[in-house]
Motif scaffolding. Structure first.
Motif, short mmCIF file in Angstrom:
data_model
loop_
_atom_site.label_atom_id
_atom_site.label_comp_id
_atom_site.label_asym_id
_atom_site.label_seq_id
_atom_site.Cartn_x
_atom_site.Cartn_y
_atom_site.Cartn_z
N TRP A 83 -15.97 91.16 -61.51
CA TRP A 83 -14.82 91.37 -62.39
C TRP A 83 -13.56 91.78 -61.63
O TRP A 83 -12.46 91.29 -61.91
N ALA A 84 -13.69 92.70 -60.68
CA ALA A 84 -12.52 93.19 -59.94
C ALA A 84 -11.82 92.06 -59.22
O ALA A 84 -10.58 91.92 -59.27
N GLU A 85 -12.59 91.22 -58.53
CA GLU A 85 -12.01 90.09 -57.81
C GLU A 85 -11.43 89.07 -58.78
O GLU A 85 -10.39 88.45 -58.51
N LEU A 86 -12.10 88.86 -59.89
CA LEU A 86 -11.63 87.91 -60.90
C LEU A 86 -10.25 88.30 -61.39
O LEU A 86 -9.33 87.47 -61.46
N VAL A 87 -10.08 89.57 -61.73
CA VAL A 87 -8.78 90.03 -62.26
C VAL A 87 -7.70 89.96 -61.20
O VAL A 87 -6.59 89.49 -61.45
N ARG A 88 -8.01 90.41 -59.97
CA ARG A 88 -7.00 90.37 -58.90
C ARG A 88 -6.55 88.94 -58.63
O ARG A 88 -5.35 88.66 -58.55
N SER A 89 -7.50 88.03 -58.50
CA SER A 89 -7.15 86.65 -58.17
C SER A 89 -6.40 85.97 -59.32
O SER A 89 -5.43 85.23 -59.09
N ALA A 90 -6.84 86.21 -60.55
CA ALA A 90 -6.20 85.57 -61.70
C ALA A 90 -4.78 86.07 -61.89
O ALA A 90 -3.85 85.29 -62.13
N MET A 91 -4.58 87.38 -61.77
CA MET A 91 -3.24 87.93 -61.95
C MET A 91 -2.30 87.49 -60.84
O MET A 91 -1.11 87.25 -61.07
N LEU A 92 -2.82 87.38 -59.62
CA LEU A 92 -2.00 86.90 -58.51
C LEU A 92 -1.59 85.45 -58.76
O LEU A 92 -0.44 85.06 -58.51
N ALA A 93 -2.53 84.64 -59.26
CA ALA A 93 -2.21 83.25 -59.57
C ALA A 93 -1.16 83.17 -60.67
O ALA A 93 -0.22 82.35 -60.60
N HIS A 94 -1.28 84.01 -61.70
CA HIS A 94 -0.28 84.03 -62.78
C HIS A 94 1.08 84.46 -62.24
O HIS A 94 2.12 83.91 -62.64
N ALA A 95 1.08 85.43 -61.31
CA ALA A 95 2.34 85.90 -60.74
C ALA A 95 3.01 84.79 -59.92
O ALA A 95 4.23 84.62 -59.97
N ARG A 96 2.23 84.05 -59.17
CA ARG A 96 2.79 82.93 -58.40
C ARG A 96 3.38 81.87 -59.32
O ARG A 96 4.45 81.32 -59.04
N GLU A 97 2.67 81.59 -60.39
CA GLU A 97 3.17 80.59 -61.34
C GLU A 97 4.47 81.05 -61.98
O GLU A 97 5.41 80.26 -62.14
N ALA A 98 4.52 82.34 -62.35
CA ALA A 98 5.74 82.86 -62.99
C ALA A 98 6.92 82.86 -62.02
O ALA A 98 8.07 82.73 -62.44
N GLY A 99 6.64 83.04 -60.72
CA GLY A 99 7.72 83.08 -59.74
C GLY A 99 8.14 81.72 -59.23
O GLY A 99 9.09 81.62 -58.43
N ALA A 100 7.47 80.65 -59.68
CA ALA A 100 7.75 79.31 -59.17
C ALA A 100 9.20 78.86 -59.44
O ALA A 100 9.83 78.31 -58.53
N PRO A 101 9.78 79.06 -60.64
CA PRO A 101 11.16 78.60 -60.86
C PRO A 101 12.16 79.25 -59.90
O PRO A 101 13.04 78.57 -59.37
N ALA A 102 12.01 80.54 -59.64
CA ALA A 102 12.93 81.20 -58.71
C ALA A 102 12.74 80.68 -57.30
O ALA A 102 13.70 80.49 -56.55
N GLY A 103 11.47 80.44 -56.93
CA GLY A 103 11.20 79.88 -55.61
C GLY A 103 11.83 78.51 -55.44
O GLY A 103 12.39 78.19 -54.38
N GLN A 104 11.76 77.68 -56.48
CA GLN A 104 12.37 76.36 -56.42
C GLN A 104 13.89 76.45 -56.33
O GLN A 104 14.52 75.66 -55.61
N ALA A 105 14.46 77.42 -57.05
CA ALA A 105 15.91 77.60 -57.00
C ALA A 105 16.36 78.04 -55.60
O ALA A 105 17.38 77.57 -55.08
#
Length: 537
Positions: free
Chosen positions: A395-417
């Protein structure tokens, strides 16, 4: 109208459903014969009429009379639990059968839904009895006490009690038959409508290519749609009568459950059922499948079994207890076979106190021997095939990895800009953009509201400032998380908790404010990130 009269009326309407179909077919046949006799010999026009009547009669015969329905004894859901493997569960079921005088099931199966039910492989619309099966939802074992589970199972047995309506099985089987027929007709209509729409689209494309205006003709589904609507209208009357029988049966089954397990245990189980259903949906969406998009799942047995962690959390348990005490009021739906849960609870709680209290208070899950193994087997037969390709992690690894993936996805528009501005898609790149006076150029490339898009000058900057601050905070957290200096921790009480380096949260907001001011200063945030251990580049 009494329940028995309603039941007989429902059976008569069911017969009428088939008579309606037969009447359509016979009527078309009589029409064909009459037209032939009137004409005296075969004519091309007569053949066209016959073809039209055949097009109407075929779907009626095919769907109403000839389609083979899957028998209840076919592919069954869940995993079987045998007497040898699960003696405690079978002992409870046997005890309920003896006390109700109802023939027990030949098989018990565990399913992942918040549900329990006894169904029978009947013949002749329920008139001839057959093999019985009992299904028990795994969430019920996790969320109910033994006394409450006994009440739920007693309710299911109550449907087969001699005190219930004799024609119950017929009305239930009839509802399934009617739904099957209407569903089949609508499926045919949908398929034909799609084919018709494709042909019309092709015709429209050809007309446009020739410079002509496309036709306004719309796909309708043809005769199948007309038949589906006709049978649907008739079915509404059938459901209105048969569901009234079903609602009466639910009250009767609740009463039997109360006699078996006690008034308080029955009321408590009824209150918990909608809460458990909501908890299951929330758990599956927010916990069990949080890593689905990155091909991660919880450990074996925890996709469904992890619900017990959520139900065992003190804060969640208190929330659910409060929800169970405040059931919303609902008006009865004349087409629903179940009365509103609040009315069922009120009917049980209005019974005299039987002095038995809440009954056996031990967790129902204790009845399930080797629960982890059984829940793992349940996953194997219940999850979609794609689940077999997912990696199982704690569970601990699942949450860390999933939240990190969500954070990367959310930051994608700024990264592209940032990339479009020729800067690295990192927090340092964002800070460099601010220092170079290009912050507003950056935010202008990000998604914005209609009001923000229409603003200019100072107003535009005031709209953009919180966007810049949000993206800067997000980029800083993402950089720390990717460097292993921050991360998210599992919480069964609420959303995953972000853990930042010691002392970071107190200085974070002032540093963000300084970087997003009219006269920006990025040095506090750069220093804070460096102190946390993040390299400058």
């Amino acid at each position: 109208m009494s329940t028995s009269i309603r039941a007989f009326t429902a059976v008569a309407l069911l017969a009428g459903f088939y008579l309606l179909a037969l009447g359509i077919v016979v009527g078309l046949l009589v029409l064909d014969i009459a037209l032939y006799q009137a004409s005296g010999h075969l004519r091309p026009a007569l053949i066209k009429v016959w073809a039209l009547t055949a097009a109407v009669a075929y779907p009626v015969l095919r769907v109403v009379f000839l389609t083979r329905r899957r028998k209840d004894g076919g592919e069954l859901p869940g995993v079987p639990v045998t007497r040898e493997q699960q003696p405690a569960i079978w002992a409870m079921v046997d005890r309920i059968g003896e006390r109700t005088g109802v023939r027990g099931p030949s098989e018990i199966r565990l399913v992942p839904e918040v549900n329990a039910g006894v169904f029978e492989e009947t013949k002749l619309l329920g008139l001839v009895p057959g093999k019985r099966h009992l299904v028990i939802g795994a969430p019920l074992l996790m969320g109910l006490t033994e006394g409450e589970l006994e009440s739920v199972l007693g309710h299911e047995f109550g449907h087969y009690s001699n005190r219930d309506v004799k024609l119950a099985a017929v009305t239930v089987a009839g509802r399934r038959a009617v739904l099957h027929t209407i569903g089949g007709l609508h499926q045919r209509a949908d398929r034909h409508q799609a084919e018709e729409a494709a042909k019309l689209a092709a015709k429209a494309e050809k007309r446009l290519a020739k410079g002509r205006k496309p036709s306004d003709e719309q796909a309708t589904g043809g005769v199948d749609r007309v038949l589906a609507r006709l049978f649907t209208l008739y079915s509404k009357l059938y459901f209105r009568v048969s569901e009234a029988v079903g609602r009466r049966q639910e009250y009767a089954a609740d009463l039997i459950a109360a006699q078996l397990a006690g008034r308080d245990a029955t009321a408590s189980a009824l209150r918990k059922m909608p809460v458990l259903d909501s908890a299951q949906d929330f758990y599956l969406g927010s916990y069990a499948t949080i890593g689905w998009e990155i091909d991660l799942l919880p450990p074996p047995g925890q996709v469904f079994g992890g619900l017990q962690h959520l139900l065992g959390d003190p804060k969640r348990r208190q929330e659910m207890a409060e929800y169970a005490l405040e059931l919303p009021e609902h008006e009865p739906d004349p087409y629903d076979s179940h009365p509103p849960i609040d009315r069922r609870v009120a009917a049980i709680e209005a019974l005299p106190d039987d002095g038995r209290g809440a009954g056996a208070s031990g967790p129902a899950l204790a009845l399930l021997y080797d629960a982890e193994r059984v829940l793992t087997e349940l996953e194997a037969v219940s999850l979609v095939p794609e689940a077999a390709r997912k990696q199982r992690v704690e569970w601990a690894e699942l949450v860390r990895s999933a939240m990190l993936a969500h954070a990367r996805e959310a930051g994608a528009p700024a990264g592209q800009a940032l990339t479009a501005l020729g800067l690295p898609p990192t927090v340092q790149g964002l800070l460099d953009a601010i220092d170079a006076g290009r912050a507003w150029e950056l935010t202008d490339r990000l998604p914005k509201s209609e009001q923000a898009a229409g603003a200019t000058g100072r107003a535009a900057r005031e709209f953009a400032r919180p966007v810049l601050r949000r993206e800067l905070a997000h980029a800083a957290v993402l950089a720390l998380a990717e460097a292993g200096l921050a991360g998210w921790e599992l919480s069964w009480s609420g959303p995953a908790e972000l853990r930042l380096p010691d002392g970071f949260p107190d200085a974070f907001d002032p540093a963000l404010d300084a970087a997003c001011a009219d006269t920006p200063d990025t040095s506090p945030l750069r220093a804070l990130l460096a102190t946390a251990g993040l390299p400058g580049r």
